[in-house]
Write a protein that holds these residues in place. Structure first.
Motif, short mmCIF file in Angstrom:
data_model
loop_
_atom_site.label_atom_id
_atom_site.label_comp_id
_atom_site.label_asym_id
_atom_site.label_seq_id
_atom_site.Cartn_x
_atom_site.Cartn_y
_atom_site.Cartn_z
N LEU A 200 -5.04 31.29 -19.53
CA LEU A 200 -5.96 32.37 -19.91
C LEU A 200 -6.82 31.96 -21.11
CD1 LEU A 200 -6.78 35.24 -19.14
CD2 LEU A 200 -5.05 36.07 -20.72
N LEU A 201 -6.21 31.24 -22.06
CA LEU A 201 -6.93 30.78 -23.24
C LEU A 201 -8.02 29.78 -22.86
CD1 LEU A 201 -6.99 30.99 -26.35
CD2 LEU A 201 -5.48 29.00 -26.39
N ILE A 202 -7.72 28.87 -21.97
CA ILE A 202 -8.72 27.88 -21.51
C ILE A 202 -9.84 28.57 -20.75
CG2 ILE A 202 -9.06 25.92 -19.97
CD1 ILE A 202 -6.23 24.96 -20.91
N THR A 203 -9.48 29.54 -19.91
CA THR A 203 -10.50 30.31 -19.17
C THR A 203 -11.42 31.05 -20.14
OG1 THR A 203 -8.98 30.60 -17.33
CG2 THR A 203 -10.85 32.10 -17.42
N ARG A 204 -10.83 31.65 -21.16
CA ARG A 204 -11.63 32.34 -22.17
C ARG A 204 -12.57 31.37 -22.89
NH1 ARG A 204 -12.10 33.42 -27.46
NH2 ARG A 204 -12.53 35.56 -28.12
N GLY A 205 -12.08 30.18 -23.18
CA GLY A 205 -12.91 29.17 -23.84
C GLY A 205 -14.08 28.74 -22.99
N ILE A 206 -13.82 28.53 -21.71
CA ILE A 206 -14.89 28.12 -20.79
C ILE A 206 -15.93 29.23 -20.65
CG2 ILE A 206 -15.39 27.58 -18.37
CD1 ILE A 206 -12.66 26.10 -18.33
N LEU A 207 -15.46 30.46 -20.44
CA LEU A 207 -16.40 31.58 -20.30
C LEU A 207 -17.16 31.85 -21.59
CD1 LEU A 207 -14.27 34.03 -18.12
CD2 LEU A 207 -16.18 32.59 -17.40
N GLY A 208 -16.50 31.70 -22.73
CA GLY A 208 -17.18 31.88 -24.02
C GLY A 208 -18.26 30.83 -24.23
N THR A 209 -17.96 29.59 -23.83
CA THR A 209 -18.95 28.52 -23.94
C THR A 209 -20.15 28.79 -23.04
OG1 THR A 209 -17.21 26.95 -24.47
CG2 THR A 209 -19.32 26.03 -23.74
N LEU A 210 -19.89 29.23 -21.82
CA LEU A 210 -20.99 29.57 -20.90
C LEU A 210 -21.83 30.72 -21.45
CD1 LEU A 210 -19.20 29.25 -17.44
CD2 LEU A 210 -20.93 27.71 -18.41
N ALA A 211 -21.17 31.71 -22.04
CA ALA A 211 -21.90 32.84 -22.63
C ALA A 211 -22.77 32.37 -23.79
CB ALA A 211 -20.91 33.90 -23.10
N LEU A 212 -22.24 31.48 -24.61
CA LEU A 212 -23.01 30.96 -25.74
C LEU A 212 -24.21 30.16 -25.28
CD1 LEU A 212 -22.96 31.05 -28.81
CD2 LEU A 212 -21.60 28.97 -28.78
N ILE A 213 -24.04 29.38 -24.22
CA ILE A 213 -25.17 28.64 -23.64
C ILE A 213 -26.24 29.62 -23.17
CG2 ILE A 213 -25.88 27.19 -21.69
CD1 ILE A 213 -23.13 25.76 -22.00
N CYS A 214 -25.82 30.68 -22.49
CA CYS A 214 -26.78 31.68 -22.00
C CYS A 214 -27.49 32.38 -23.16
CB CYS A 214 -26.06 32.71 -21.13
SG CYS A 214 -25.49 32.07 -19.56
N ILE A 215 -26.75 32.71 -24.21
CA ILE A 215 -27.37 33.38 -25.36
C ILE A 215 -28.40 32.47 -26.02
CG2 ILE A 215 -26.90 34.18 -27.72
CD1 ILE A 215 -24.20 35.25 -26.61
N PHE A 216 -28.03 31.21 -26.26
CA PHE A 216 -28.97 30.28 -26.89
C PHE A 216 -30.17 30.02 -25.99
CE2 PHE A 216 -26.28 27.93 -30.29
CZ PHE A 216 -25.98 29.14 -30.88
#
Length: 133
Positions: free
Chosen positions: A74-90
């Motif tokens: 779950l922690l790794i999934t959260r990290g991957i999704l958080g990274t994708l969200a940050l890419i989208c925001i930037f």
């Protein structure tokens, strides 16, 4: 350094902390917008994440918390999704007007509340539904 005393001191400065956090998030957004094409989005995400990782590692070391938690998957999934969200925001910040990208960025609590009700069966109170509307 006693972490409990440090937390009490920081909690007494809540208003100042909120103002500083807002200022630095705004500053980050302006910096990302003004970088233009000189630095790729993925590089920006990498260095922002690296800075966040260093701060987080210091805090979990001070609090003596296991960095892997109880559920690595779950922690790794959260990290991957958080990274994708940050890419989208930037990406939105760099390619859209600043006002529109900021509004889009701050709609995430609405979606988190809705998805929490759908996926993890979190109860939605009347106040929450009112706030979402």
């Amino acid at each position: 350094m006693n972490i409990t005393n440090l937390e009490k001191n920081l909690n007494s400065l809540k208003t100042i902390n909120l103002i500083l956090a807002s200022f630095f998030f705004s500053l980050m957004t302006v910096c990302v917008k003004n970088i233009d094409e000189r630095i790729p989005i993925y590089e920006l995400v990498f260095f922002r994440s690296l800075l966040s990782l260093m701060i987080t590692l210091i805090l979990i070391k001070l609090k003596n918390i296991n960095p892997w938690g109880n559920n690595k998957r779950l922690l790794i999934t959260r990290g991957i999704l958080g990274t994708l969200a940050l890419i989208c925001i930037f990406h939105a910040i760099k390619n859209m007007p600043l006002s529109i990208s900021t509004v889009i960025q701050y709609t995430y609590p609405i979606f988190i509340s809705i998805f929490a009700g759908i996926f993890i069966n979190e109860k939605m109170s009347r106040n929450l539904v009112f706030a979402l509307v």
